[in-house]
Design a protein around this motif. Sequence first.
Motif, PDB file in Angstrom:
ATOM      1  N   SER A  66       1.532  -0.756   0.359  1.00 15.61           N
ATOM      2  CA  SER A  66       0.133   0.281  -0.044  1.00 15.61           C
ATOM      3  C   SER A  66       1.264   1.457  -0.219  1.00 15.61           C
ATOM      4  N   GLY A  67       0.041   2.213  -0.427  1.00 18.23           N
ATOM      5  CA  GLY A  67       0.765   3.376   0.083  1.00 18.23           C
ATOM      6  C   GLY A  67       1.142   3.436   1.399  1.00 18.23           C
ATOM      7  N   THR A  68       0.822   3.635   2.371  1.00 15.29           N
ATOM      8  CA  THR A  68       1.197   3.290   3.568  1.00 15.29           C
ATOM      9  C   THR A  68       2.534   2.997   3.690  1.00 15.29           C
ATOM     10  N   THR A  92      -2.950  17.013   5.055  1.00 15.02           N
ATOM     11  CA  THR A  92      -2.792  15.437   3.776  1.00 15.02           C
ATOM     12  C   THR A  92      -3.696  14.839   4.597  1.00 15.02           C
ATOM     13  N   TYR A  93      -3.688  13.581   3.893  1.00 10.04           N
ATOM     14  CA  TYR A  93      -4.773  12.667   4.426  1.00 10.04           C
ATOM     15  C   TYR A  93      -3.939  11.714   5.863  1.00 10.04           C
ATOM     16  N   ALA A  95      -3.386   8.755   6.523  1.00 14.58           N
ATOM     17  CA  ALA A  95      -1.333   8.355   6.232  1.00 14.58           C
ATOM     18  C   ALA A  95      -0.500   8.265   6.984  1.00 14.58           C
ATOM     19  N   ASP A 171       5.388  11.831  -0.121  1.00 14.51           N
ATOM     20  CA  ASP A 171       4.364  11.242  -1.125  1.00 14.51           C
ATOM     21  C   ASP A 171       3.214  11.759  -1.709  1.00 14.51           C
ATOM     22  N   ALA A 173       1.844   9.837  -3.402  1.00 15.05           N
ATOM     23  CA  ALA A 173      -0.074   8.710  -3.464  1.00 15.05           C
ATOM     24  C   ALA A 173      -0.783   9.601  -4.022  1.00 15.05           C
ATOM     25  N   GLN A 174      -1.280  10.657  -4.238  1.00 15.91           N
ATOM     26  CA  GLN A 174      -2.328  11.663  -4.621  1.00 15.91           C
ATOM     27  C   GLN A 174      -1.216  12.016  -6.189  1.00 15.91           C
ATOM     28  N   SER A 195       1.055   5.513  -3.954  1.00 11.65           N
ATOM     29  CA  SER A 195      -0.374   3.773  -3.870  1.00 11.65           C
ATOM     30  C   SER A 195      -0.990   3.680  -5.128  1.00 11.65           C
ATOM     31  N   LYS A 200      -7.207   6.441  -6.609  1.00 12.00           N
ATOM     32  CA  LYS A 200      -5.302   7.135  -7.009  1.00 12.00           C
ATOM     33  C   LYS A 200      -5.534   6.785  -8.883  1.00 12.00           C
TER      34      LYS A 200
HETATM   35  C1  LIG Z   1      -3.878   7.766  -0.124  1.00 10.48           C
HETATM   36  C2  LIG Z   1      -2.814   8.290   0.398  1.00 10.48           C
HETATM   37  C3  LIG Z   1      -1.977   7.644   1.051  1.00 10.48           C
HETATM   38  C4  LIG Z   1      -2.414   6.169   1.155  1.00 10.48           C
HETATM   39  O1  LIG Z   1      -1.847   5.539   0.984  1.00 10.48           O
HETATM   40  P1  LIG Z   1      -2.604   4.004   0.964  1.00 10.48           P
HETATM   41  O2  LIG Z   1      -2.533   2.775  -0.134  1.00 10.48           O
HETATM   42  O3  LIG Z   1      -4.132   4.076   0.739  1.00 10.48           O
HETATM   43  O4  LIG Z   1      -1.948   3.458   1.984  1.00 10.48           O
HETATM   44  C5  LIG Z   1      -0.942   8.437   1.891  1.00 10.48           C
HETATM   45  N1  LIG Z   1      -0.594  10.231   1.850  1.00 10.48           N
HETATM   46  C6  LIG Z   1      -1.440  10.213   0.873  1.00 10.48           C
HETATM   47  C7  LIG Z   1      -1.907  11.595   0.618  1.00 10.48           C
HETATM   48  C8  LIG Z   1      -2.925   9.733   0.352  1.00 10.48           C
HETATM   49  O5  LIG Z   1      -3.349  10.311  -0.227  1.00 10.48           O
END
Ligand SMILES: *Cc1c(COP(=O)(O)O)cnc(C)c1O
Length: 389
Positions: A66-68, A92-93, A95, A171, A173-174, A195, A200
Amino acid sequence: MPDTTPPRPIALFDMHAQQRLIRPEIDRRIAAVLDGGRFINGPEVAEIERELAAFAGVGHAVGVSSGTDALQIAMMAEGIGRGDAVFLPAFTYTATAEVPLVLGATPVFVDVEEESFNISLPDLRARLARVLAEGRLRPRAVVGVDLFGLPADWPAIRALCADHGMFALDDAAQAFGAALHGRRLGGWADATALSFYPTKTLGCYGDGGMILTEDAAKAELYRSLRTHGEGKTRYEVERTGMNGRLDSIQAAVLLAKLPLFEGEIAARRRVAGWYRAALSCHAAIGLQAEPPGAENVYGLFTIRLPDAGTRARVQAALSAAGIPSAIYYPKPLHHQPAYRAAHAAGFAGEPPPLPVAEALAGRVLSLPMHPYLTEAEVARVAGAVLSAL
Ligand SMILES: *Cc1c(COP(=O)(O)O)cnc(C)c1O
């Protein structure tokens, strides 16, 4: 006779439009995993790692669960833990902040810029100076987030990290697919976390993620950490790791989607252009900045309204028109119950305020955004937004 068929419903994210285009290829790729039977660490994982390293123009890519977990493994590889300060944006999110806490480190929440929604360099420098002056925590890392798809100011973040011996972690992820000064995200920081959560910019059909880096030794370390810290042989445990592997089936889904990705990035930017043209005329609407050299991939299209009351009116008007919208994020992280204590622990005495993150949480609104929106659909959404102002 007039056409009375109701317009196609507008989705916040639309994963079916894409699936319809490539369903046979997805089925074929998944069937190949079922036939091959290597559900963990199958050839699909190595293949998507090669493809995405090439796509981002970086030396190494390590698929993770996962992104986390991408963020966590990257921080574990630096030995980040108790007594360490990890600087990250408060807007931010969750995670982004959760990972340093899980590792025993202290997240230091940094304010963001009103126009870009990304981490504020002046505020980052001020907080770093105070952490250094207080001497209670070791500054170890900055996690820059490319919020909603807009690259953070990576040259400045990197320079600050280099000056202070800190690890620069992106990060993204987005924001996979976004670029800065002609170079895709992936090689701007010491490590970049992706992620593949379904919504995404490049999503699989479950959880998945990846770490990108130019550092071959770190990539090897990430591979070990994602597999319980294994050494040269499978049952030699060299370090404390985790189960952080990417499934072969998810890698197969990504491989099936990859041929569309370049076109989808262009389509997202086209959709954003239609939104920007339609909404920029209204003084009450703030659009996410387009800093020179930054190519936003628009994982989300988020506007800034004057206040929470106006936002509620706009959201109600959209809802009445059958158009979904969402608030990313309604609460800055330092106000989350889980993170309040950590926020207070970052400094001796009162932490400096985070006025922009707090204000944005009350004013932002994300509109439908995916590569398969039409110009007419964007006009409908924009019309509903403007009708409420
Ligand atoms: C979605 C997201 C994550 C986590 O990704 P996962 O794959 O859901 O674990 C981390 N940081 C940001 C900014 C995100 O948007």
